[in-house]
Write a protein that holds these residues in place. Structure first.
Motif, PDB file in Angstrom:
ATOM      1  N   GLY A  63       0.817  -1.205   0.000  1.00  0.00           N
ATOM      2  CA  GLY A  63       0.000   0.000   0.000  1.00  0.00           C
ATOM      3  C   GLY A  63       0.852   1.255   0.000  1.00  0.00           C
ATOM      4  N   VAL A  64       1.886   1.260   0.838  1.00  0.00           N
ATOM      5  CA  VAL A  64       2.812   2.395   0.880  1.00  0.00           C
ATOM      6  C   VAL A  64       3.515   2.557  -0.464  1.00  0.00           C
ATOM      7  CG1 VAL A  64       4.931   3.263   1.939  1.00  0.00           C
ATOM      8  CG2 VAL A  64       3.146   2.252   3.377  1.00  0.00           C
ATOM      9  N   MET A  65       3.969   1.438  -1.043  1.00  0.00           N
ATOM     10  CA  MET A  65       4.649   1.483  -2.333  1.00  0.00           C
ATOM     11  C   MET A  65       3.730   2.070  -3.410  1.00  0.00           C
ATOM     12  SD  MET A  65       6.167  -1.635  -4.694  1.00  0.00           S
ATOM     13  CE  MET A  65       4.527  -2.041  -5.329  1.00  0.00           C
ATOM     14  N   PHE A  66       2.472   1.623  -3.440  1.00  0.00           N
ATOM     15  CA  PHE A  66       1.524   2.092  -4.451  1.00  0.00           C
ATOM     16  C   PHE A  66       1.289   3.599  -4.327  1.00  0.00           C
ATOM     17  CE2 PHE A  66      -2.845   3.111  -5.667  1.00  0.00           C
ATOM     18  CZ  PHE A  66      -2.844   2.697  -6.994  1.00  0.00           C
ATOM     19  N   VAL A  67       1.106   4.076  -3.091  1.00  0.00           N
ATOM     20  CA  VAL A  67       0.843   5.498  -2.879  1.00  0.00           C
ATOM     21  C   VAL A  67       2.058   6.347  -3.258  1.00  0.00           C
ATOM     22  CG1 VAL A  67       0.377   7.259  -1.132  1.00  0.00           C
ATOM     23  CG2 VAL A  67      -0.902   5.105  -1.103  1.00  0.00           C
ATOM     24  N   VAL A  68       3.244   5.939  -2.799  1.00  0.00           N
ATOM     25  CA  VAL A  68       4.459   6.716  -3.070  1.00  0.00           C
ATOM     26  C   VAL A  68       4.783   6.695  -4.561  1.00  0.00           C
ATOM     27  CG1 VAL A  68       6.941   6.889  -2.594  1.00  0.00           C
ATOM     28  CG2 VAL A  68       5.353   6.333  -0.746  1.00  0.00           C
ATOM     29  N   ALA A  69       4.463   5.583  -5.234  1.00  0.00           N
ATOM     30  CA  ALA A  69       4.744   5.491  -6.669  1.00  0.00           C
ATOM     31  C   ALA A  69       3.949   6.512  -7.481  1.00  0.00           C
ATOM     32  CB  ALA A  69       4.439   4.074  -7.173  1.00  0.00           C
ATOM     33  N   GLN A  70       2.825   7.015  -6.924  1.00  0.00           N
ATOM     34  CA  GLN A  70       2.022   8.015  -7.630  1.00  0.00           C
ATOM     35  C   GLN A  70       2.630   9.416  -7.529  1.00  0.00           C
ATOM     36  OE1 GLN A  70      -0.471   6.500  -9.243  1.00  0.00           O
ATOM     37  NE2 GLN A  70       0.129   4.650  -8.117  1.00  0.00           N
ATOM     38  N   VAL A  71       3.620   9.583  -6.622  1.00  0.00           N
ATOM     39  CA  VAL A  71       4.210  10.901  -6.385  1.00  0.00           C
ATOM     40  C   VAL A  71       5.389  11.113  -7.336  1.00  0.00           C
ATOM     41  CG1 VAL A  71       5.270  12.427  -4.681  1.00  0.00           C
ATOM     42  CG2 VAL A  71       3.554  10.736  -3.961  1.00  0.00           C
ATOM     43  N   PRO A  72       5.360  12.108  -8.202  1.00  0.00           N
ATOM     44  CA  PRO A  72       6.474  12.339  -9.129  1.00  0.00           C
ATOM     45  C   PRO A  72       7.761  12.682  -8.378  1.00  0.00           C
ATOM     46  CG  PRO A  72       4.525  13.588  -9.783  1.00  0.00           C
ATOM     47  CD  PRO A  72       4.260  13.065  -8.406  1.00  0.00           C
ATOM     48  N   PRO A  73       8.916  12.337  -8.947  1.00  0.00           N
ATOM     49  CA  PRO A  73      10.191  12.652  -8.282  1.00  0.00           C
ATOM     50  C   PRO A  73      10.359  14.130  -7.947  1.00  0.00           C
ATOM     51  CG  PRO A  73      10.552  11.125 -10.084  1.00  0.00           C
ATOM     52  CD  PRO A  73       9.113  11.552 -10.168  1.00  0.00           C
ATOM     53  N   GLN A  74       9.752  15.013  -8.762  1.00  0.00           N
ATOM     54  CA  GLN A  74       9.869  16.447  -8.476  1.00  0.00           C
ATOM     55  C   GLN A  74       9.245  16.796  -7.122  1.00  0.00           C
ATOM     56  OE1 GLN A  74       8.655  15.114 -11.202  1.00  0.00           O
ATOM     57  NE2 GLN A  74       9.928  15.805 -12.924  1.00  0.00           N
ATOM     58  N   LYS A  75       8.142  16.136  -6.791  1.00  0.00           N
ATOM     59  CA  LYS A  75       7.503  16.374  -5.499  1.00  0.00           C
ATOM     60  C   LYS A  75       8.267  15.693  -4.370  1.00  0.00           C
ATOM     61  CE  LYS A  75       2.835  17.187  -7.256  1.00  0.00           C
ATOM     62  NZ  LYS A  75       1.399  16.796  -7.179  1.00  0.00           N
ATOM     63  N   LEU A  76       8.876  14.540  -4.669  1.00  0.00           N
ATOM     64  CA  LEU A  76       9.721  13.897  -3.661  1.00  0.00           C
ATOM     65  C   LEU A  76      10.883  14.815  -3.285  1.00  0.00           C
ATOM     66  CD1 LEU A  76       9.954  10.220  -4.995  1.00  0.00           C
ATOM     67  CD2 LEU A  76       8.636  11.019  -3.033  1.00  0.00           C
ATOM     68  N   MET A  77      11.399  15.521  -4.281  1.00  0.00           N
ATOM     69  CA  MET A  77      12.527  16.412  -4.045  1.00  0.00           C
ATOM     70  C   MET A  77      12.137  17.559  -3.104  1.00  0.00           C
ATOM     71  SD  MET A  77      15.176  17.833  -6.918  1.00  0.00           S
ATOM     72  CE  MET A  77      13.934  18.734  -7.827  1.00  0.00           C
ATOM     73  N   ARG A  78      10.879  17.967  -3.144  1.00  0.00           N
ATOM     74  CA  ARG A  78      10.439  19.088  -2.300  1.00  0.00           C
ATOM     75  C   ARG A  78      10.425  18.728  -0.813  1.00  0.00           C
ATOM     76  NH1 ARG A  78       5.147  20.666  -5.915  1.00  0.00           N
ATOM     77  NH2 ARG A  78       6.264  21.187  -7.851  1.00  0.00           N
ATOM     78  N   VAL A  79      10.245  17.461  -0.504  1.00  0.00           N
ATOM     79  CA  VAL A  79      10.169  17.071   0.913  1.00  0.00           C
ATOM     80  C   VAL A  79      11.539  16.706   1.475  1.00  0.00           C
ATOM     81  CG1 VAL A  79       7.827  16.212   0.562  1.00  0.00           C
ATOM     82  CG2 VAL A  79       9.735  14.598   0.475  1.00  0.00           C
ATOM     83  N   ALA A  80      12.580  16.731   0.645  1.00  0.00           N
ATOM     84  CA  ALA A  80      13.905  16.274   1.080  1.00  0.00           C
ATOM     85  C   ALA A  80      14.423  17.098   2.256  1.00  0.00           C
ATOM     86  CB  ALA A  80      14.894  16.333  -0.096  1.00  0.00           C
ATOM     87  N   VAL A  81      14.441  18.421   2.106  1.00  0.00           N
ATOM     88  CA  VAL A  81      14.993  19.280   3.169  1.00  0.00           C
ATOM     89  C   VAL A  81      14.133  19.244   4.433  1.00  0.00           C
ATOM     90  CG1 VAL A  81      15.640  21.631   3.792  1.00  0.00           C
ATOM     91  CG2 VAL A  81      16.156  20.765   1.506  1.00  0.00           C
ATOM     92  N   PRO A  82      12.795  19.408   4.340  1.00  0.00           N
ATOM     93  CA  PRO A  82      11.982  19.325   5.575  1.00  0.00           C
ATOM     94  C   PRO A  82      12.120  17.978   6.292  1.00  0.00           C
ATOM     95  CG  PRO A  82      10.694  20.259   3.776  1.00  0.00           C
ATOM     96  CD  PRO A  82      11.965  19.765   3.177  1.00  0.00           C
ATOM     97  N   LEU A  83      12.179  16.886   5.536  1.00  0.00           N
ATOM     98  CA  LEU A  83      12.290  15.564   6.155  1.00  0.00           C
ATOM     99  C   LEU A  83      13.638  15.401   6.845  1.00  0.00           C
ATOM    100  CD1 LEU A  83      10.634  12.934   6.403  1.00  0.00           C
ATOM    101  CD2 LEU A  83      11.873  12.075   4.412  1.00  0.00           C
ATOM    102  N   TYR A  84      14.701  15.866   6.203  1.00  0.00           N
ATOM    103  CA  TYR A  84      16.044  15.768   6.788  1.00  0.00           C
ATOM    104  C   TYR A  84      16.139  16.610   8.057  1.00  0.00           C
ATOM    105  CZ  TYR A  84      21.091  16.473   7.326  1.00  0.00           C
ATOM    106  OH  TYR A  84      22.369  16.552   7.831  1.00  0.00           O
ATOM    107  N   VAL A  85      15.675  17.850   7.990  1.00  0.00           N
ATOM    108  CA  VAL A  85      15.750  18.748   9.151  1.00  0.00           C
ATOM    109  C   VAL A  85      14.929  18.183  10.307  1.00  0.00           C
ATOM    110  CG1 VAL A  85      15.162  21.041  10.018  1.00  0.00           C
ATOM    111  CG2 VAL A  85      16.228  20.788   7.768  1.00  0.00           C
ATOM    112  N   THR A  86      13.738  17.693  10.003  1.00  0.00           N
ATOM    113  CA  THR A  86      12.895  17.091  11.048  1.00  0.00           C
ATOM    114  C   THR A  86      13.590  15.905  11.690  1.00  0.00           C
ATOM    115  OG1 THR A  86      10.888  17.785   9.875  1.00  0.00           O
ATOM    116  CG2 THR A  86      10.655  16.042  11.531  1.00  0.00           C
TER     117      THR A  86
END
Length: 384
Positions: A63-86
């Motif tokens: 289920g997690v794989m299916f949901v994350v697979a719908q997210v384009p890499p460009q949007k994954l890139m946007r969460v990189a800094v907030p996720l790392y800092v958190t």
């Protein structure tokens, strides 16, 4: 009215969500899932609800794989800094206010749930470094690699201090893969490899002297014991060396074809410690033998090779680096787990992907596979 009644069917509505899923990658995942369920049924059928829970964890991971697979890499890139800092902030909070269990401070009570922030860094670290090098594409300098090493060293040191050597090595490995794929010069890599090889050789040669009780190491006592036990587990066969010895006996007794499904004596007489988690490969090797181990390795090899192909074909530097790091992290998990069970690496808490029991590990697996599938889908969309 007829136009309304003859609208798109359920399969037609769902088809866009599955379009672009990488077929060879899904086949490798299906094969390893089947092996994981088969192995857990044998190793865990008399261990409470381990098999049912393992199957439930697979459903959750997919289920997690299916949901994350719908997210384009460009949007994954946007969460990189907030996720790392958190993640880093939570690691600092663990160091200040964390919960200590069995001598390790790895958990943080946030009221509703107890978190283990180090697990977050397994994903946040490669995302952050892939984002960093994407930003520096076309103008990489030595300073950029230094910044990357600093970004990597901070969470690794915080996790190692907990102490959690296994997780810190996994986070370190994921970051180093990114840095290597970004173009780190071999002139800097080879000297480090030579020093490491010399150090390991010296460690093995001087085992008799340095493993004496009165010799102090620049690390915690239990970490010294792990290394010394690896060098000679028969010094304490019923104590510190028990795990390694029993794992070797189980794998060796499997022979070429194994003892048969659910026929492993070392497994079901409970000589193998942690037979459904860290040492499940020993249980698998006992029942399915060398040929079974080769079939399992073939599945992991197919997964890793397909991941590297996806990485090489990714349309952006971010996608190439992230897919490469995720794929090589699978290699690290497999190599470390099988190595420690076989007695060639120290015993650390590293699960075997798809095979070992564990809800957190399975969710992390689904997240990693989802990001890999997302990158594969982005490649397909560019080609179309």
């Amino acid at each position: 009215m007829s136009a309304v009644l003859s609208g798109p069917s359920l399969s037609q509505r769902l088809r866009p969500f599955f379009r672009g899923f990488d077929g060879p990658l899904m086949l490798a995942i299906a094969w390893l899932t089947g092996v994981g369920l088969l192995c857990m049924y044998s190793a865990g059928y008399d261990h409470g609800t381990r098999f049912v829970d393992h199957a439930r964890n697979f459903v959750l991971a997919f289920g997690v794989m299916f949901v994350v697979a719908q997210v384009p890499p460009q949007k994954l890139m946007r969460v990189a800094v907030p996720l790392y800092v958190t993640g880093v902030v939570l690691l600092v909070a663990v160091a200040l206010f964390g919960i200590t269990k069995k001598g390790a401070t790895r958990w943080l009570d946030v009221g509703v749930v107890t978190l283990q922030p180090s697990e977050m860094l397994k994903t946040a670290m490669p995302l952050m470094l892939a984002w960093w090098f994407q930003r520096r594409e076309g103008s990489l300098r030595l300073l950029d690699f230094i910044v990357a090493f600093v970004l990597l060293a901070l969470p690794v040191m915080l996790v190692a201090k907990q102490p959690d050597l296994g997780t810190s090595l996994l986070v370190l490995g994921a970051g180093l893969y990114i840095i290597f794929f970004a173009g780190l010069s071999w002139k800097l890599i080879i000297p480090v490899m030579v020093v490491a090889l010399v150090g390991i050789t010296a460690l093995v040669a001087s085992e008799e002297k340095i493993c004496q009780p009165d010799v102090e190491w620049p690390m915690r006592e239990y970490q010294k014991n792990r290394v010394c036990t690896l060098l000679d587990p028969h010094k304490d066969p019923l104590g510190k060396g028990f795990h390694i010895i029993q794992g070797e006996i189980a794998i060796g007794s499997g022979g070429l074809t194994g003892k048969g499904f659910m026929q492993g004596t070392q497994t079901h007489l409970e000589f193998i410690p942690e037979r459904t988690t860290d040492f499940i490969f020993a249980a698998f090797g006992e029942e399915f033998g060398f040929l079974g181990a080769m079939a399992l390795l073939a599945g992991f090899t197919a997964l890793i090779m397909r991941g590297l192909i996806i990485a090489s074909d990714a349309p952006t530097l971010f996608g190439r680096l992230l897919a490469g790091a995720i794929t090589m992290s699978f290699f690290t998990y497999v190599f470390v787990n099988m190595g420690m069970v076989s007695g060639i690496l120290p015993v650390v808490g590293v699960p075997l992907p798809f095979i070992s029991y564990g809800g957190t590990a399975m969710v992390s697996l689904g997240l990693a596979l989802g990001m890999l599938m997302s990158i594969a889908r982005s490649r397909g969309s560019v080609q179309r």
